[in-house]
Design a protein around this motif. Structure first.
Motif, short mmCIF file in Angstrom:
data_model
loop_
_atom_site.label_atom_id
_atom_site.label_comp_id
_atom_site.label_asym_id
_atom_site.label_seq_id
_atom_site.Cartn_x
_atom_site.Cartn_y
_atom_site.Cartn_z
N ALA A 171 101.11 19.21 5.12
CA ALA A 171 100.33 18.66 4.00
C ALA A 171 99.03 19.41 3.82
O ALA A 171 98.53 19.57 2.70
CB ALA A 171 100.06 17.18 4.24
N SER A 188 95.89 10.25 3.07
CA SER A 188 97.21 10.02 2.51
C SER A 188 97.72 8.66 2.99
O SER A 188 96.95 7.85 3.52
CB SER A 188 98.17 11.14 2.92
N ASP A 199 103.52 12.37 8.19
CA ASP A 199 102.70 13.42 7.60
C ASP A 199 102.38 14.45 8.68
O ASP A 199 102.20 14.11 9.86
CB ASP A 199 101.40 12.85 7.03
#
Length: 288
Positions: A171, A188, A199
């Protein structure tokens, strides 16, 4: 002598004059005052100091509209009442605007930025409080002298939108250096068993290969379960923290080495909830 009849007294003639009703003089109609002109405030230029998520409302649990890379110029057109979020121009949004956290945007001359409604960036989720699981209790309706309860609360379960990141495509990927970028932030959300289950955040330490560096990882989260974090390098599992409680910041002190990239894998800790949802911000910074 012939009698003479009495002469009748004449009845006086009464003349009635008709009185016409008074003529109504129309009053002048009120002239509407022109509306007060709205003074347009020019957008304020800013620059992101972290990769930022753009959201539909000033909340980390509102709809995710997209993300903006580190060191991106943005135009700030509004703020929330607490000045914790900026409303920026964001053409990818259906409304052309979106919300980002103010602490990760550098800007000056922000005192004249107008306060705008929290819904200006787009349509929030069905629960007004955002994506987090919320029991929505309706109001009580008064019917005469008896109070009639509204229907039972409905539980709204949030899921994170899958963003497709992985070790091959993290990410965020940042190189930390004492001479340039000393820290970064990434925000996030994740959820299981539905939605985005994990993630991946990658960072590399600048310096001579094998040089030891102290790194602080600061985690802030909210949601329905604790947060799990793994530290990985070259596919090797180095360390894990299985249940980091949300609601207050947690800091991890790491002694790492310059060279190959490190990965942080973030997942929700498995709980007893139908949906385990977490909204988080991770900060990675070089210690002094």
């Amino acid at each position: 002598m012939v009698p003479v009849p009495d002469t009748p007294t004449p009845t006086p003639l009464v003349i009635i004059t008709a009185t016409l009703p008074p003529t109504q003089t129309p009053r002048p109609s009120a002239t509407a005052e022109p509306p007060t002109p709205t003074v347009a405030v020019a957008p304020v230029e800013g620059q992101t100091i972290s990769q930022l998520n753009v959201r539909s409302a000033p909340s980390a649990e509102s709809n995710l509209l997209g993300s903006i890379p580190l060191a991106t110029s943005v135009q700030i057109v509004g703020k929330d009442p607490n000045s914790g979020w900026w409303l920026i121009a964001y053409p990818e949004s259906p409304t052309g605007t979106g919300w980002v956290t103010a602490q990760f945007v550098q800007a000056s001359n922000t005192q004249d930025i107008p306060v705008v409604s929290g819904n200006a960036g787009g349509t929030a989720n069905s629960a007004e409080t955002g994506n987090a699981p919320v029991a929505e209790a309706g109001p009580t309706i008064e019917a005469g002298s008896a109070a009639v309860a509204s229907p039972a609360p409905t539980m709204v379960l949030a899921t994170a939108f899958p963003d497709g990141d992985s070790t091959q495509s993290p990410a965020v990927s940042i190189t930390l250096s004492k001479s340039s970028v000393r820290s970064f932030n990434y925000s996030s959300d994740i959820s299981t068993p539905e939605g985005d289950a994990e993630d991946w955040v990658q960072f590399t330490l600048d310096g001579q290969f094998g040089q030891q560096t102290t790194v602080a990882v600061i985690l802030n989260c909210s949601g329905s379960s604790p947060l799990s974090v793994e530290l990985i390098q070259n596919t090797s599992h180095l360390q894990s923290w299985d249940e980091i409680a949300c609601g207050q910041p947690s800091q991890l002190q790491l002694y790492l080495y310059a060279g190959s990239p490190y990965y942080l894998r973030l997942t929700p800790a498995q709980g007893n909830n139908p949906i385990n949802y977490i909204a988080y911000t991770v900060t990675v910074q070089l210690s002094q």
